[in-house]
Scaffold this motif. Structure first.
Motif, PDB file in Angstrom:
ATOM      1  N   MET A  49      52.284  74.249 -36.197  1.00  0.00           N
ATOM      2  CA  MET A  49      53.348  73.669 -35.026  1.00  0.00           C
ATOM      3  C   MET A  49      53.057  71.838 -35.107  1.00  0.00           C
ATOM      4  SD  MET A  49      53.199  74.634 -31.194  1.00  0.00           S
ATOM      5  CE  MET A  49      53.628  76.059 -31.590  1.00  0.00           C
ATOM      6  N   ARG A  50      54.335  71.047 -35.006  1.00  0.00           N
ATOM      7  CA  ARG A  50      54.110  69.830 -34.955  1.00  0.00           C
ATOM      8  C   ARG A  50      54.696  69.276 -33.649  1.00  0.00           C
ATOM      9  NH1 ARG A  50      58.434  69.242 -39.937  1.00  0.00           N
ATOM     10  NH2 ARG A  50      60.201  69.156 -38.774  1.00  0.00           N
ATOM     11  N   VAL A  51      54.352  67.928 -33.532  1.00  0.00           N
ATOM     12  CA  VAL A  51      54.622  67.385 -32.364  1.00  0.00           C
ATOM     13  C   VAL A  51      55.949  66.608 -32.485  1.00  0.00           C
ATOM     14  CG1 VAL A  51      54.274  65.475 -30.583  1.00  0.00           C
ATOM     15  CG2 VAL A  51      52.410  66.747 -31.266  1.00  0.00           C
ATOM     16  N   LEU A  73      47.757  90.450 -29.977  1.00  0.00           N
ATOM     17  CA  LEU A  73      46.144  89.567 -29.882  1.00  0.00           C
ATOM     18  C   LEU A  73      46.394  88.622 -31.093  1.00  0.00           C
ATOM     19  CD1 LEU A  73      43.593  92.444 -29.587  1.00  0.00           C
ATOM     20  CD2 LEU A  73      44.513  90.824 -27.743  1.00  0.00           C
ATOM     21  N   LYS A  74      47.329  88.710 -31.929  1.00  0.00           N
ATOM     22  CA  LYS A  74      47.580  87.651 -33.082  1.00  0.00           C
ATOM     23  C   LYS A  74      48.382  86.584 -33.092  1.00  0.00           C
ATOM     24  CE  LYS A  74      46.011  91.450 -36.086  1.00  0.00           C
ATOM     25  NZ  LYS A  74      46.286  92.434 -37.441  1.00  0.00           N
ATOM     26  N   GLY A  75      48.586  85.935 -31.893  1.00  0.00           N
ATOM     27  CA  GLY A  75      49.374  84.770 -31.836  1.00  0.00           C
ATOM     28  C   GLY A  75      50.855  85.205 -31.720  1.00  0.00           C
ATOM     29  N   TRP A  76      51.634  86.183 -31.468  1.00  0.00           N
ATOM     30  CA  TRP A  76      52.649  86.594 -31.258  1.00  0.00           C
ATOM     31  C   TRP A  76      53.392  86.233 -29.740  1.00  0.00           C
ATOM     32  CZ3 TRP A  76      56.527  89.598 -34.766  1.00  0.00           C
ATOM     33  CH2 TRP A  76      55.924  89.646 -35.848  1.00  0.00           C
ATOM     34  N   VAL A  77      54.310  85.747 -29.664  1.00  0.00           N
ATOM     35  CA  VAL A  77      54.978  85.602 -28.406  1.00  0.00           C
ATOM     36  C   VAL A  77      56.016  86.324 -28.336  1.00  0.00           C
ATOM     37  CG1 VAL A  77      54.259  83.076 -28.504  1.00  0.00           C
ATOM     38  CG2 VAL A  77      56.580  83.775 -29.203  1.00  0.00           C
ATOM     39  N   LYS A  78      56.437  86.666 -26.718  1.00  0.00           N
ATOM     40  CA  LYS A  78      57.581  87.419 -26.618  1.00  0.00           C
ATOM     41  C   LYS A  78      58.511  86.411 -25.896  1.00  0.00           C
ATOM     42  CE  LYS A  78      58.724  91.245 -23.573  1.00  0.00           C
ATOM     43  NZ  LYS A  78      58.394  92.184 -22.497  1.00  0.00           N
ATOM     44  N   VAL A  79      60.024  86.427 -26.332  1.00  0.00           N
ATOM     45  CA  VAL A  79      61.006  85.653 -25.929  1.00  0.00           C
ATOM     46  C   VAL A  79      62.090  86.289 -25.111  1.00  0.00           C
ATOM     47  CG1 VAL A  79      62.580  84.119 -26.674  1.00  0.00           C
ATOM     48  CG2 VAL A  79      60.341  84.031 -27.739  1.00  0.00           C
ATOM     49  N   ALA A  80      62.259  85.826 -23.909  1.00  0.00           N
ATOM     50  CA  ALA A  80      63.665  86.252 -23.217  1.00  0.00           C
ATOM     51  C   ALA A  80      64.918  85.527 -23.511  1.00  0.00           C
ATOM     52  CB  ALA A  80      63.398  86.220 -21.994  1.00  0.00           C
ATOM     53  N   GLY A 126      54.170  79.380 -36.547  1.00  0.00           N
ATOM     54  CA  GLY A 126      52.963  78.543 -37.098  1.00  0.00           C
ATOM     55  C   GLY A 126      52.440  78.013 -36.196  1.00  0.00           C
ATOM     56  N   GLY A 127      50.919  78.072 -36.135  1.00  0.00           N
ATOM     57  CA  GLY A 127      50.252  77.212 -35.225  1.00  0.00           C
ATOM     58  C   GLY A 127      49.689  78.128 -34.043  1.00  0.00           C
ATOM     59  N   ARG A 131      45.893  85.141 -29.175  1.00  0.00           N
ATOM     60  CA  ARG A 131      46.473  85.339 -27.845  1.00  0.00           C
ATOM     61  C   ARG A 131      46.417  84.114 -26.975  1.00  0.00           C
ATOM     62  NH1 ARG A 131      48.506  89.584 -25.255  1.00  0.00           N
ATOM     63  NH2 ARG A 131      48.504  89.736 -23.060  1.00  0.00           N
ATOM     64  N   ASP A 132      45.451  83.497 -26.862  1.00  0.00           N
ATOM     65  CA  ASP A 132      45.221  82.533 -25.936  1.00  0.00           C
ATOM     66  C   ASP A 132      46.224  81.206 -26.659  1.00  0.00           C
ATOM     67  OD1 ASP A 132      43.188  83.275 -24.752  1.00  0.00           O
ATOM     68  OD2 ASP A 132      41.521  82.403 -25.929  1.00  0.00           O
ATOM     69  N   ALA A 133      46.511  80.989 -27.774  1.00  0.00           N
ATOM     70  CA  ALA A 133      47.469  80.045 -28.208  1.00  0.00           C
ATOM     71  C   ALA A 133      48.903  80.564 -27.947  1.00  0.00           C
ATOM     72  CB  ALA A 133      47.560  79.666 -29.869  1.00  0.00           C
ATOM     73  N   ALA A 134      49.114  81.787 -27.864  1.00  0.00           N
ATOM     74  CA  ALA A 134      50.372  82.419 -27.476  1.00  0.00           C
ATOM     75  C   ALA A 134      50.701  82.116 -26.003  1.00  0.00           C
ATOM     76  CB  ALA A 134      50.673  83.692 -28.035  1.00  0.00           C
ATOM     77  N   LEU A 135      49.455  82.334 -25.305  1.00  0.00           N
ATOM     78  CA  LEU A 135      49.711  82.328 -23.715  1.00  0.00           C
ATOM     79  C   LEU A 135      49.956  80.926 -23.366  1.00  0.00           C
ATOM     80  CD1 LEU A 135      46.875  84.749 -22.737  1.00  0.00           C
ATOM     81  CD2 LEU A 135      49.164  84.938 -22.302  1.00  0.00           C
TER      82      LEU A 135
END
Length: 235
Positions: A49-51, A73-80, A126-127, A131-135
């Protein structure tokens, strides 16, 4: 006559048609050349991930959804998604890079994997390794470059491409500009705004609603930025 948009990212159709099933594409293994240190560094940078800044933000970025939760638990996100996978939300499945905005902070990340899950889309960016990063991404608005949207049929249009087009009737009378698109369940509706005068004599913004169906919409000329409709000005 049909059309798509992405918050504007959906597609409306005169009649429903089947959607292509989501599937994984498997590539045959190929022999890889040895990678240099510089190439490894570049690859790692592309996968992270980049700024981003206002200046680096793509001109054709279109908001298509928002991160609502972590997934697993592996960094995945849920998107609406603002539109379902057949109405522009499928851009989330095909775009290689997502552009992210949370408050005033901008970033982007490669979409390593994305798929439909129930009524939402889940993705591994990427990045985001856990789970914490996803949250931490909850509440993030998701944008996709318009150039990354899937190709359309000849008679289909993304909603975002219809916004701002002039609307005239077959007699050449100007009816206003497309301000928004509405989905009423059966079909899409053009919400058209035009300058008018209120009862007090002051200028106000008038509104017309025209169903986006072939019986009323005769031509959509994106090059000329005009939609021709069979609709009287006093309807």
């Amino acid at each position: 006559m049909s059309e798509r948009d992405s918050g504007g990212s959906g597609r409306a159709k005169a009649a429903p048609r089947s959607q292509a099933a989501f599937g994984a594409f498997v590539r045959k293994p190929v022999e890889r050349a040895k990678t240099t240190g510089h190439a490894l560094e570049a690859a790692a940078s592309d996968a992270a991930m980049r700024v981003e800044t206002v200046e680096s933000w793509p001109d054709d970025a279109v908001e298509v959804g928002a991160v609502v939760d972590a997934y697993g638990l592996k960094g995945w996100v849920k998107v609406a998604a603002h539109a379902d996978a057949g109405r522009g939300g499928d851009a989330l499945l095909s775009a290689k890079r997502w552009w992210l905005m949370k408050g005033h902070e901008r970033s982007s990340a490669p979409a390593l994997q994305a798929k439909i899950h129930s009524d939402s889309i889940v993705a591994h960016l990427g990045g985001t390794a856990d789970r914490d990063a996803a949250l931490a991404l909850r509440g993030t608005r998701v944008f996709i470059c318009r150039s990354d949207f899937p190709a359309l049929e000849a008679d289909e249009f993304y909603w975002v491409d219809l916004l701002g087009l002039d609307v005239v009737n077959v007699a050449g009378v100007a009816l206003g500009k497309v301000a928004d698109m509405i989905d009423n369940g059966a079909h899409s509706v053009l919400r058209i705004e035009y300058p008018a005068t209120g009862k007090d004599g002051k200028p106000v913004t008038g509104e017309r609603l025209i169903p986006f169906v072939g019986v009323y919409v005769k031509t959509v000329d994106q090059a000329a930025k005009q939609i021709v409709v069979d609709w009287e000005a006093d309807y």
